[in-house]
Design a protein around this motif. Structure first.
Motif, PDB file in Angstrom:
ATOM      1  N   ILE A  53      20.698  29.325  31.730  1.00 14.87           N
ATOM      2  CA  ILE A  53      21.799  30.260  31.473  1.00 14.87           C
ATOM      3  C   ILE A  53      22.219  30.959  32.758  1.00 14.87           C
ATOM      4  N   ILE A  54      21.230  31.422  33.537  1.00 19.12           N
ATOM      5  CA  ILE A  54      21.532  32.133  34.777  1.00 19.12           C
ATOM      6  C   ILE A  54      22.224  31.212  35.779  1.00 19.12           C
ATOM      7  N   ASP A  55      21.740  29.972  35.892  1.00 21.16           N
ATOM      8  CA  ASP A  55      22.374  29.010  36.808  1.00 21.16           C
ATOM      9  C   ASP A  55      23.829  28.786  36.421  1.00 21.16           C
ATOM     10  N   SER A  56      24.072  28.670  35.115  1.00 22.98           N
ATOM     11  CA  SER A  56      25.437  28.470  34.640  1.00 22.98           C
ATOM     12  C   SER A  56      26.317  29.668  34.972  1.00 22.98           C
ATOM     13  N   GLN A  57      25.778  30.872  34.757  1.00 16.76           N
ATOM     14  CA  GLN A  57      26.545  32.081  35.044  1.00 16.76           C
ATOM     15  C   GLN A  57      26.813  32.242  36.528  1.00 16.76           C
ATOM     16  N   ARG A  58      25.813  31.906  37.339  1.00 18.35           N
ATOM     17  CA  ARG A  58      26.000  31.981  38.787  1.00 18.35           C
ATOM     18  C   ARG A  58      27.063  30.990  39.249  1.00 18.35           C
ATOM     19  N   GLY A  59      27.032  29.786  38.656  1.00 20.41           N
ATOM     20  CA  GLY A  59      28.028  28.779  39.009  1.00 20.41           C
ATOM     21  C   GLY A  59      29.433  29.233  38.660  1.00 20.41           C
ATOM     22  N   PHE A  60      29.565  29.838  37.477  1.00 22.16           N
ATOM     23  CA  PHE A  60      30.870  30.346  37.058  1.00 22.16           C
ATOM     24  C   PHE A  60      31.335  31.455  37.982  1.00 22.16           C
ATOM     25  N   GLU A  61      30.397  32.354  38.339  1.00 23.54           N
ATOM     26  CA  GLU A  61      30.741  33.488  39.211  1.00 23.54           C
ATOM     27  C   GLU A  61      31.174  32.991  40.579  1.00 23.54           C
ATOM     28  N   GLU A  62      30.438  32.006  41.107  1.00 23.64           N
ATOM     29  CA  GLU A  62      30.762  31.456  42.429  1.00 23.64           C
ATOM     30  C   GLU A  62      32.147  30.798  42.409  1.00 23.64           C
ATOM     31  N   LYS A  63      32.411  30.020  41.365  1.00 20.49           N
ATOM     32  CA  LYS A  63      33.710  29.351  41.250  1.00 20.49           C
ATOM     33  C   LYS A  63      34.833  30.382  41.166  1.00 20.49           C
ATOM     34  N   SER A  64      34.600  31.434  40.393  1.00 23.43           N
ATOM     35  CA  SER A  64      35.604  32.477  40.240  1.00 23.43           C
ATOM     36  C   SER A  64      35.875  33.173  41.566  1.00 23.43           C
ATOM     37  N   ASN A  65      34.812  33.445  42.333  1.00 27.54           N
ATOM     38  CA  ASN A  65      34.967  34.123  43.622  1.00 27.54           C
ATOM     39  C   ASN A  65      35.707  33.249  44.624  1.00 27.54           C
ATOM     40  N   VAL A  66      35.403  31.940  44.622  1.00 27.97           N
ATOM     41  CA  VAL A  66      36.076  31.021  45.546  1.00 27.97           C
ATOM     42  C   VAL A  66      37.561  30.943  45.229  1.00 27.97           C
ATOM     43  N   VAL A  67      37.902  30.841  43.955  1.00 29.22           N
ATOM     44  CA  VAL A  67      39.308  30.762  43.550  1.00 29.22           C
ATOM     45  C   VAL A  67      40.049  32.036  43.951  1.00 29.22           C
ATOM     46  N   SER A  68      39.432  33.178  43.714  1.00 22.82           N
ATOM     47  CA  SER A  68      40.055  34.456  44.080  1.00 22.82           C
ATOM     48  C   SER A  68      40.284  34.528  45.583  1.00 22.82           C
ATOM     49  N   SER A  69      39.283  34.060  46.349  1.00 23.61           N
ATOM     50  CA  SER A  69      39.397  34.070  47.808  1.00 23.61           C
ATOM     51  C   SER A  69      40.520  33.162  48.285  1.00 23.61           C
ATOM     52  N   VAL A  70      40.614  31.959  47.701  1.00 21.68           N
ATOM     53  CA  VAL A  70      41.662  31.004  48.081  1.00 21.68           C
ATOM     54  C   VAL A  70      43.042  31.601  47.847  1.00 21.68           C
ATOM     55  N   LEU A  71      43.280  32.117  46.669  1.00 23.11           N
ATOM     56  CA  LEU A  71      44.598  32.644  46.325  1.00 23.11           C
ATOM     57  C   LEU A  71      44.944  33.885  47.147  1.00 23.11           C
ATOM     58  N   SER A  72      43.929  34.716  47.412  1.00 19.73           N
ATOM     59  CA  SER A  72      44.162  35.908  48.226  1.00 19.73           C
ATOM     60  C   SER A  72      44.513  35.533  49.661  1.00 19.73           C
ATOM     61  N   ASP A  73      43.795  34.557  50.215  1.00 26.22           N
ATOM     62  CA  ASP A  73      44.052  34.142  51.598  1.00 26.22           C
ATOM     63  C   ASP A  73      45.398  33.449  51.734  1.00 26.22           C
ATOM     64  N   ILE A  74      45.794  32.704  50.708  1.00 22.98           N
ATOM     65  CA  ILE A  74      47.117  32.062  50.751  1.00 22.98           C
ATOM     66  C   ILE A  74      48.204  33.128  50.781  1.00 22.98           C
ATOM     67  N   GLN A  75      48.063  34.163  49.986  1.00 19.20           N
ATOM     68  CA  GLN A  75      49.042  35.252  49.984  1.00 19.20           C
ATOM     69  C   GLN A  75      49.081  35.955  51.334  1.00 19.20           C
ATOM     70  N   GLU A  76      47.920  36.080  51.972  1.00 14.33           N
ATOM     71  CA  GLU A  76      47.870  36.744  53.283  1.00 14.33           C
ATOM     72  C   GLU A  76      48.558  35.896  54.346  1.00 14.33           C
ATOM     73  N   LEU A  77      48.512  34.571  54.211  1.00 18.05           N
ATOM     74  CA  LEU A  77      49.232  33.707  55.153  1.00 18.05           C
ATOM     75  C   LEU A  77      50.735  33.968  55.090  1.00 18.05           C
ATOM     76  N   TYR A  78      51.248  34.225  53.892  1.00  9.52           N
ATOM     77  CA  TYR A  78      52.666  34.585  53.750  1.00  9.52           C
ATOM     78  C   TYR A  78      52.961  35.855  54.551  1.00  9.52           C
ATOM     79  N   PHE A  79      52.027  36.800  54.516  1.00  8.95           N
ATOM     80  CA  PHE A  79      52.202  38.063  55.233  1.00  8.95           C
ATOM     81  C   PHE A  79      52.365  37.826  56.728  1.00  8.95           C
TER      82      PHE A  79
END
Length: 267
Positions: A195-221
């Protein structure tokens, strides 16, 4: 009954509850950042109602001038955990804190009550800075799993309805439900690592996606429109393919492009 100002009397307890809630929520955030998993699921708190204080004082034969020491749960904190093992970890973390003093503990998990009630209680002394100086107040910290909390909430409501005199049939059914809740906790503990491994995997994926989208927006800046658009298209394609590894690689590429943009380098 004495003529005390109850609002003034309860103020330090209200302050203690608010401060302890913030501290335990901060502990949860820090543990999640350090370990990608926190044994604390969420934290709640409350100050006992005046009527409940008076009823408990009467039941325990506590004189009105001894309420501050005779009733230990006027201030109450409840920490919810996913697994029974998490309860032990949280208790260990509380024991070593320097901003409160542990008075004593009650293990109602190993030594559960006849009713089936299970929880881990820690009575602590917490210093509150008031307008007239430092005041130490007692608080009860209850640590339990979500299943234990669900059962305890139902039992509390039924006890209130029946004035602490539960019909025998209700009492037996509650006890059966308590065993079922404990079996659920036991079963979940047996697959805790998965269960913990699954939750960690989900959390990591969520953080990576957030980072990607945030950095793409910053490139526009930084007016790197062409790069930003190309990265967005690649991300959209990888997201559709559910390629988590490729998304992490893309995240590194975007971060490098962003660093170049910040330094004023070429595309």
């Amino acid at each position: 009954m004495d003529g005390r100002d109850w609002g003034l009397f309860l103020q330090p307890y209200e302050q203690a509850v608010e401060e302890l809630k913030v501290k335990f929520k901060t502990l949860r955030t820090e543990l999640k950042a350090r370990e990608a998993y926190a044994p604390i699921e969420f934290v709640t708190g409350r100050v006992k109602r005046i009527s409940s204080i008076l009823e408990k004082a009467k039941r325990l034969s506590v004189p009105m001038d001894k309420i501050e020491t005779g009733i230990e749960d006027i201030a109450g904190i409840r920490i919810m955990c996913q697994f029974v093992d998490d309860i032990r970890r949280v208790a260990d973390l509380i024991r070593v804190r320097k901003d409160l003093q542990l008075v004593y503990e009650k293990d109602y998990i190993t030594n559960y009550k006849e009713s089936g009630y299970r929880s881990y209680h820690m009575i602590v002394e917490y210093p509150v800075q008031t307008a007239i100086g430092l005041k130490n107040v007692l608080a009860e910290v209850q640590i339990r799993t979500l299943a234990m909390n669900f059962w305890a909430t139902i039992e509390h409501s039924l006890n209130y309805k029946y004035k602490e005199s539960l019909p025998e049939e209700v009492r037996l059914r509650l006890k059966t439900a308590a065993e079922a809740a404990f079996l659920l906790d036991t079963e979940m503990s047996s697959i805790r690592n998965e269960i913990i491994d699954s939750q960690r995997g989900f959390e990591e994926k969520s953080n990576v996606v957030s980072s990607v989208l945030s950095d793409i927006q910053e490139l526009y800046f930084f007016h790197r429109v062409r790069e930003a658009v190309q990265f967005q298209l690649r991300f959209n394609e990888l997201w559709e393919q559910e390629d988590a590894f490729a998304i992490r690689v893309l995240a590194d590429e975007i971060r490098s492009a962003l660093m170049r943009a910040k330094k004023g380098g070429g595309a």
